[in-house]
Design a protein around this motif. Structure first.
Motif, short mmCIF file in Angstrom:
data_model
loop_
_atom_site.label_atom_id
_atom_site.label_comp_id
_atom_site.label_asym_id
_atom_site.label_seq_id
_atom_site.Cartn_x
_atom_site.Cartn_y
_atom_site.Cartn_z
N GLU A 164 33.62 36.47 36.79
CA GLU A 164 33.33 37.90 36.65
C GLU A 164 32.98 38.63 38.05
O GLU A 164 32.38 37.71 38.95
CB GLU A 164 32.07 38.14 35.69
CG GLU A 164 32.14 37.49 34.38
CD GLU A 164 33.16 38.38 33.46
OE1 GLU A 164 33.48 39.38 33.76
OE2 GLU A 164 33.76 37.55 32.73
N ASN A 165 33.51 39.66 38.30
CA ASN A 165 33.22 40.25 39.51
C ASN A 165 33.77 39.65 40.58
O ASN A 165 33.13 39.65 41.72
CB ASN A 165 31.82 40.63 39.44
CG ASN A 165 31.08 41.31 38.76
OD1 ASN A 165 31.62 42.42 38.03
ND2 ASN A 165 29.96 40.74 38.20
N HIS A 198 35.80 39.01 44.07
CA HIS A 198 35.77 39.93 45.18
C HIS A 198 34.25 40.80 45.47
O HIS A 198 34.42 41.54 46.29
CB HIS A 198 37.09 40.97 45.24
CG HIS A 198 38.42 40.17 45.11
ND1 HIS A 198 38.56 39.26 46.31
CD2 HIS A 198 39.08 40.07 44.22
CE1 HIS A 198 39.72 38.76 45.85
NE2 HIS A 198 40.29 39.11 44.67
N ASP A 199 33.36 40.64 44.49
CA ASP A 199 32.30 40.81 44.73
C ASP A 199 31.39 39.63 45.72
O ASP A 199 31.59 38.53 45.21
CB ASP A 199 31.31 41.23 43.55
CG ASP A 199 29.79 41.26 44.06
OD1 ASP A 199 29.52 42.55 44.23
OD2 ASP A 199 29.03 40.54 43.82
N ALA A 200 30.82 40.04 46.74
CA ALA A 200 30.40 39.02 47.79
C ALA A 200 29.36 37.95 47.13
O ALA A 200 29.42 36.78 47.23
CB ALA A 200 29.66 39.75 49.04
N HIS A 201 28.36 38.48 46.20
CA HIS A 201 27.52 37.89 45.63
C HIS A 201 28.22 36.78 44.66
O HIS A 201 27.81 35.62 44.56
CB HIS A 201 26.32 38.55 44.90
CG HIS A 201 25.51 37.76 44.43
ND1 HIS A 201 24.25 37.17 45.22
CD2 HIS A 201 25.34 37.53 43.01
CE1 HIS A 201 23.48 36.38 44.20
NE2 HIS A 201 23.91 36.65 42.80
N ALA A 202 29.12 37.21 43.96
CA ALA A 202 29.96 36.45 42.72
C ALA A 202 30.52 35.33 43.63
O ALA A 202 30.67 34.30 42.85
CB ALA A 202 30.60 37.38 41.89
N ASP A 203 31.11 35.67 44.51
CA ASP A 203 32.12 34.97 45.21
C ASP A 203 31.27 33.87 45.95
O ASP A 203 31.93 32.54 46.11
CB ASP A 203 33.07 35.58 46.35
CG ASP A 203 34.06 36.45 45.52
OD1 ASP A 203 34.24 36.44 44.44
OD2 ASP A 203 34.91 37.19 46.32
#
Length: 249
Positions: free
Chosen positions: A153-154, A156-161
């Motif tokens: 989920e998400n 390319h969101d830095a935290h998710a990646d």
């Protein structure tokens, strides 16, 4: 099911080195398949040791088990061409990493024998290594889904990646039973390359350049025959300078 329109030859070569322009074949194995109602059927095979007319390096012996003594007295590649031509002249080719190694090596050996590699002008070369890169993409999203069974989920969101990267690494280590430090894992990922940019590779006792117009040449060849290019490379590419010093110092 694999549907053949004409013969397909699976190919694998063992040789004296990793540079397909300089290496000499020490073993060749072929399996030739022809079209059949159920897709393909084995038509012919060949497995021969080949005398490279030079010593087999010790690191190649360690990898393949083939020694200089093993290949002495066997046919040279030149002598085998008459057996190879009927198997190859009407066939497509297939082999793991064949596009980068086996095919250019085969072409170089035929050229040294004074011939061109036989085959259709529209020959297909099927490389399972390249196909795997398409079938199993190595994006973070694809790796996360493969190892965890969950969608990322998400993406390319830095935290998710950053969380996904950590999860992928843990799953990789568990699946392959790895117990190592980050440096050890980085060395494992680097393989025979000396730098993370994959510009230099260890090949036995030599270091080979893997980029640019002189890709495939050893550092010593480059220093001797193309001094200006060698000097430019040494001055401008900081990450490989220590490896050049180690190799030539």
């Amino acid at each position: 099911m694999l549907h053949l329109e004409r013969p397909l030859v699976f190919l694998d070569l063992e040789a004296t080195g990793t540079d397909p322009q300089e290496a000499r074949v020490i073993q060749i194995a072929l399996q030739r398949f022809v079209p059949a109602d159920d897709g393909a059927t084995l038509d012919a095979s060949l497995d021969r040791l080949v005398d490279p007319q030079q010593d087999v390096p010790s690191d190649v012996t360690s990898l393949t088990g083939i020694t200089t003594a093993d290949v002495q007295g066997h046919p040279t590649f030149d002598a085998l061409t008459s057996s190879l031509v009927p198997l190859l002249e009407d066939a497509d080719l297939a082999g793991y990493n064949a596009l980068a190694y086996d095919l250019p090596l085969l072409q170089a050996e035929f050229e040294r024998a004074g011939q061109s590699l036989p085959g259709p002008s529209d020959r297909v070369v099927l490389d399972p290594y390249r196909l795997e890169q398409v079938l199993r993409p190595r994006t973070l999203t694809a790796l996360y889904e493969r190892y965890t069974g969950r969608s990322l989920e998400n993406a390319h969101d830095a935290h998710a990646d950053v969380e996904a990267a950590g999860a992928v690494l843990q799953h990789q280590m568990a699946e392959h039973d790895l117990d190592a430090t980050p440096a050890e894992l980085a060395n494992l990922a680097r393989g025979d390359y000396l730098d993370d940019g994959r510009k230099l590779k260890q090949d036995g006792n030599q270091v080979v350049v893997c980029f640019g117009k002189h890709s495939g040449k050893t550092l010593r060849q480059l220093q001797s025959d193309h001094a200006d290019y060698f000097d430019w490379m040494y001055r401008t590419i900081d990450e490989i300078r220590p490896h050049i010093d180690d190799a030539l110092g």
